[in-house]
Design a protein around this motif. Structure first.
Motif, PDB file in Angstrom:
ATOM      1  N   LEU A 133     -51.157  10.535 -37.849  1.00  0.00           N
ATOM      2  CA  LEU A 133     -49.792  11.045 -37.045  1.00  0.00           C
ATOM      3  C   LEU A 133     -50.354  12.591 -36.593  1.00  0.00           C
ATOM      4  O   LEU A 133     -49.783  12.852 -35.588  1.00  0.00           O
ATOM      5  N   VAL A 140     -50.037  10.806 -33.083  1.00  0.00           N
ATOM      6  CA  VAL A 140     -48.869  10.439 -32.374  1.00  0.00           C
ATOM      7  C   VAL A 140     -48.031  11.648 -32.042  1.00  0.00           C
ATOM      8  O   VAL A 140     -47.154  11.682 -31.019  1.00  0.00           O
ATOM      9  N   TYR A 143     -48.981  13.481 -29.203  1.00  0.00           N
ATOM     10  CA  TYR A 143     -48.505  12.796 -27.847  1.00  0.00           C
ATOM     11  C   TYR A 143     -47.068  12.810 -27.344  1.00  0.00           C
ATOM     12  O   TYR A 143     -46.990  13.211 -26.278  1.00  0.00           O
TER      13      TYR A 143
END
Length: 300
Positions: A133, A140, A143
């Motif tokens: 993560l 993520v 992102y």
């Protein structure tokens, strides 16, 4: 004495055997390891004398050496930040979730079960998930932050000295929040509803009821929970090994991980034992407070 033996033989005292044997085993294994660690902190230990009990006695020299090490106080400062940040985050989120799940709604049981996933998950697995993560290249978190326009370029959370320690704090908060939620839910369930109804009739609002009823009635539970949180947080090792490895340049290093590094990377077994003894003292103090809190809760 004869009555006690007869109780064991006729099966009525079998529960004592079931409890006594594991307890003796635990004391023998854990106690001997702790005593050996304390002994090492007062001795001069190297690779060749590691397996021996009789080694040169150096008194408090190891403690003086560790306390005078320039790395010590920054690492202890990181440990304090990690402990306070983790315990505060876990408690506040756990309390919020506990209060939320006191309300009955469709699917609440299944949703509460989802929160328990992090609690039963091994630390190394949780560390691997957060490692992905927090990745700077394909993480993520980066992102979504870039999609929302909060950041315009990727942040390398694990290797940035400003974010590395807080990355582990966030991961540890996620790991321990569900445990806090469970214990706090039990404490909330034990408060009589009549008290809230009477306070509402007297005109007390939600916040006033929380400060005058909920917190005082859960004082022992909260004390025990915070003590357990301190013990578990000071034992946290897997997340540091998985996410930051104590870096960069000790920016995310904490005492428990440093003790391992001293012993098994630098082969300074006496130094690692010394740091461990310091942590043991804190853990024992928290354990004593936890026992006192649970006794008060039982009496109440």
């Amino acid at each position: 004495m004869r009555n006690r033996l007869s109780t064991l033989w006729d099966g009525r005292g079998f529960d004592l055997i079931l409890i006594g044997i594991p307890l003796i085993f635990l004391i023998a294994i854990s106690g001997s390891a702790i005593l050996y660690n304390i002994l090492m902190s007062f001795q001069d230990v190297d690779m060749f004398s590691l397996g021996q009990l009789i080694r040169p006695f150096v008194g408090l020299d190891n403690y003086k050496r560790i306390l005078s090490d320039p790395q010590t106080w920054p690492i202890f400062g990181n440990t304090l930040i990690f402990v306070v940040g983790s315990i505060a985050g876990q408690f506040l989120l756990g309390l919020g979730l506990a209060i939320f799940f006191q309300q009955r709604f469709p699917g609440s049981t299944y949703l509460r079960g989802l929160f328990l996933v992090s609690w039963v998950m091994p630390g190394l697995v949780a560390g691997a998930i957060w490692n992905w993560l927090l990745s700077g290249d394909f993480g993520v978190i980066n992102y979504f932050l870039m999609q929302l326009g909060i950041i315009d370029q990727a942040i390398f959370w694990r290797s940035n000295p400003d974010f590395a320690l807080w990355s582990v704090v966030v991961a540890n908060v996620w790991l321990g929040t569900s445990f806090n939620m469970i214990l706090l839910s039990v404490g909330l369930a034990g408060i009589p509803k009549d008290l809230y109804e009477a306070a509402a009739l007297d005109g007390a609002g939600p916040f006033r009821r929380f400060y005058t009823i909920t917190l005082p009635m859960m004082r022992a539970t909260i004390g025990a929970l915070l003590s357990l949180g301190l013990i578990f947080t000071l034992q946290q090792f897997d997340l540091f090994a998985s996410i930051t490895d104590g870096g960069p340049n000790n920016a995310s290093n904490v005492a428990q991980y440093w003790a391992w590094q001293l012993s098994f990377q630098e082969f300074d077994f006496a130094g690692g034992a010394t740091v461990s003894v310091m942590m043991i003292v804190i853990v024992i103090a928290a354990a004593v407070y936890y026992v006192r809190s649970t006794r008060q809760e039982v009496r109440g």
